[in-house]
Motif scaffolding. Sequence first.
Motif: not given
Length: 102
Positions: A27-29, A34-35, A62-63, A68-70
């Motif tokens: 998810a961080e990737l 996205a960034r 991005l949001a 997804g990370v959360r």
Amino acid sequence: RAELDTVLEAREAYLNVQRAERMVAVAELGVTVARENLRITEAARTAGFQADVDVLEAQRNLAEAENGVRRARHGVTLSLANLNRVAGRPLDTAVRVEPPPA
């Protein structure tokens, strides 16, 4: 039989923690991608090659990636709590899960 079931449940809980931790990394990737997509889209808009709606879409992506990370981190918390439950410990006991030695 009950002892074997407990061992199986503990192994599954352990593997679920590892899986959840890897999902955080994935998810961080996704956030990184996205960034970067947002940065490129904004640059293309500035150069006149993209519309404002494309930037809004990149911001939305991005949001969603950050959300997804959360969710993935929440999955780790739930998996750790389940591992503690199986081990008969309080659910909020600190746990550090490491992969087994090769």
